[in-house]
Design a protein around this motif. Structure first.
Motif, mmCIF file in Angstrom:
data_model
loop_
_atom_site.group_PDB
_atom_site.id
_atom_site.type_symbol
_atom_site.label_atom_id
_atom_site.label_comp_id
_atom_site.label_asym_id
_atom_site.label_seq_id
_atom_site.Cartn_x
_atom_site.Cartn_y
_atom_site.Cartn_z
ATOM 1 N N ILE A 172 -1.233 12.370 -4.709
ATOM 2 C CA ILE A 172 -2.665 12.875 -4.376
ATOM 3 C C ILE A 172 -2.833 14.185 -4.545
ATOM 4 N N ALA A 173 -3.956 14.634 -4.869
ATOM 5 C CA ALA A 173 -4.451 16.027 -5.405
ATOM 6 C C ALA A 173 -5.984 16.030 -4.882
ATOM 7 N N ALA A 174 -6.518 17.083 -4.902
ATOM 8 C CA ALA A 174 -7.894 17.338 -4.484
ATOM 9 C C ALA A 174 -8.177 18.768 -5.132
ATOM 10 N N THR A 175 -9.368 18.532 -5.614
ATOM 11 C CA THR A 175 -10.274 19.850 -6.431
ATOM 12 C C THR A 175 -11.658 19.737 -5.840
ATOM 13 N N GLY A 176 -12.183 20.657 -5.521
ATOM 14 C CA GLY A 176 -13.726 20.643 -5.064
ATOM 15 C C GLY A 176 -14.220 19.530 -4.123
ATOM 16 N N SER A 177 -15.099 18.662 -4.539
ATOM 17 C CA SER A 177 -15.160 17.561 -3.537
ATOM 18 C C SER A 177 -14.741 16.297 -4.243
ATOM 19 N N LEU A 178 -13.767 16.245 -4.789
ATOM 20 C CA LEU A 178 -12.932 15.073 -5.335
ATOM 21 C C LEU A 178 -11.523 15.077 -5.106
ATOM 22 N N ILE A 179 -10.983 13.675 -4.550
ATOM 23 C CA ILE A 179 -9.742 13.562 -4.339
ATOM 24 C C ILE A 179 -9.336 12.519 -5.381
ATOM 25 N N ILE A 180 -8.051 12.872 -5.951
ATOM 26 C CA ILE A 180 -7.412 11.973 -6.929
ATOM 27 C C ILE A 180 -6.245 11.764 -6.463
ATOM 28 N N ILE A 181 -6.240 9.947 -6.627
ATOM 29 C CA ILE A 181 -4.886 9.485 -5.901
ATOM 30 C C ILE A 181 -4.300 8.586 -7.211
ATOM 31 N N LYS A 182 -3.231 8.784 -7.444
ATOM 32 C CA LYS A 182 -2.532 8.086 -8.388
ATOM 33 C C LYS A 182 -1.609 6.868 -7.851
ATOM 34 N N THR A 183 -1.728 5.767 -8.579
ATOM 35 C CA THR A 183 -1.067 4.565 -7.911
ATOM 36 C C THR A 183 -0.175 3.909 -9.157
ATOM 37 N N ARG A 184 0.613 3.108 -8.778
ATOM 38 C CA ARG A 184 1.293 2.116 -9.709
ATOM 39 C C ARG A 184 0.045 1.351 -10.368
ATOM 40 N N ASN A 185 0.549 0.975 -11.783
ATOM 41 C CA ASN A 185 -0.507 0.387 -12.328
ATOM 42 C C ASN A 185 -1.168 -1.025 -11.922
ATOM 43 N N GLY A 186 -2.110 -1.002 -11.933
ATOM 44 C CA GLY A 186 -2.937 -2.294 -11.247
ATOM 45 C C GLY A 186 -3.212 -2.242 -9.686
ATOM 46 N N TYR A 187 -2.904 -1.065 -9.263
ATOM 47 C CA TYR A 187 -3.193 -0.910 -7.618
ATOM 48 C C TYR A 187 -4.167 -0.143 -7.198
ATOM 49 N N ALA A 188 -4.956 0.438 -7.896
ATOM 50 C CA ALA A 188 -5.773 1.364 -7.630
ATOM 51 C C ALA A 188 -7.094 0.610 -6.918
ATOM 52 N N GLY A 189 -7.400 -0.536 -7.626
ATOM 53 C CA GLY A 189 -8.483 -1.142 -7.044
ATOM 54 C C GLY A 189 -8.460 -1.416 -5.307
ATOM 55 N N GLY A 190 -7.065 -1.680 -5.081
ATOM 56 C CA GLY A 190 -6.967 -2.257 -3.592
ATOM 57 C C GLY A 190 -6.890 -0.942 -2.713
ATOM 58 N N ARG A 195 0.755 -1.197 -0.136
ATOM 59 C CA ARG A 195 -0.108 0.073 -0.097
ATOM 60 C C ARG A 195 0.868 1.390 0.164
ATOM 61 N N GLN A 196 1.737 1.396 0.703
ATOM 62 C CA GLN A 196 2.805 2.403 0.828
ATOM 63 C C GLN A 196 3.651 2.600 -0.431
ATOM 64 N N ALA A 197 4.002 1.614 -1.175
ATOM 65 C CA ALA A 197 4.874 1.857 -2.362
ATOM 66 C C ALA A 197 3.962 1.941 -3.551
ATOM 67 N N ALA A 198 2.637 1.559 -3.393
ATOM 68 C CA ALA A 198 1.903 1.659 -4.452
ATOM 69 C C ALA A 198 1.352 3.123 -4.758
ATOM 70 N N ILE A 199 1.005 3.944 -3.795
ATOM 71 C CA ILE A 199 0.423 5.251 -3.744
ATOM 72 C C ILE A 199 1.344 6.394 -4.217
ATOM 73 N N LEU A 200 1.355 7.151 -5.160
ATOM 74 C CA LEU A 200 2.497 7.855 -5.964
ATOM 75 C C LEU A 200 2.222 9.295 -5.633
#
Length: 167
Positions: free
Chosen positions: A91-109, A84-89
């Motif tokens: 994070i950003a926020a805009t309005g009422s949305l948070i966007i989290i970028k991960t390594r490919n294949g790890y977003a679901g977890g 989990r710690q290595a997969a998350i690259l």
């Protein structure tokens, strides 16, 4: 660290840093690293780490280690936290949305872990291959959202995105 713990840690490291599409390929890399293992043992290890195969952007498949769920033992739980710690690259926020970028294949977890928080401020999440969109309640206190996400997002990633939460 006993032999099994060391092997599981090595498997996690290999899967995080390489695109491994088969157990045979993983066994070869383990052997090159001085860890000889049978296919049956490797299969049990992969199950213990809750790995799954996901499609790659090139049309093939690769093993990824789940960053969610209950671990069979403490070693697997530590491995999942490492993932989990290595997969998350990022994070950003805009309005009422948070966007989290991960390594490919790890977003679901990562999305699973966020939904599992069951916070009144988090309305839900949608995961792609490498991005998680998190809908937050209107007027949710961003400082509390920051603290909540800090439990799963690495400290350095949260620090980098801090300006989105504290304006």
């Amino acid at each position: 660290m006993n032999k099994r713990q060391a092997r599981l840690a090595l498997i996690v490291k290999i899967l995080l840093n390489n695109s491994i599409g088969s157990q045979e390929e993983l066994m070869d890399i383990l052997e090159r690293n001085g860890c000889i293992v049978t296919q049956a043992t490797l299969s049990r290890d992969l199950k213990s780490l809750r790995t799954s195969k996901v499609s790659t952007e090139l049309g093939g498949y690769r093993y990824v280690v789940a960053a969610n769920g209950t671990a069979a033992d403490e070693v697997a739980a530590q491995a999942m936290n490492t993932v989990r710690q290595a997969a998350i690259l990022d994070i950003a926020a805009t309005g009422s949305l948070i966007i989290i970028k991960t390594r490919n294949g790890y977003a679901g977890g990562v999305a699973y872990d966020i939904d599992d928080m069951q916070s009144d401020y988090i309305l839900g999440s949608i995961a792609g291959a490498d991005t998680v969109f998190v809908a937050i309640a209107e007027n949710a206190p961003m400082a509390e959202i920051y603290d909540l996400l800090s439990s799963i997002v690495p400290e350095e990633v949260m620090d980098k995105g801090r300006h989105y939460f504290f304006k």
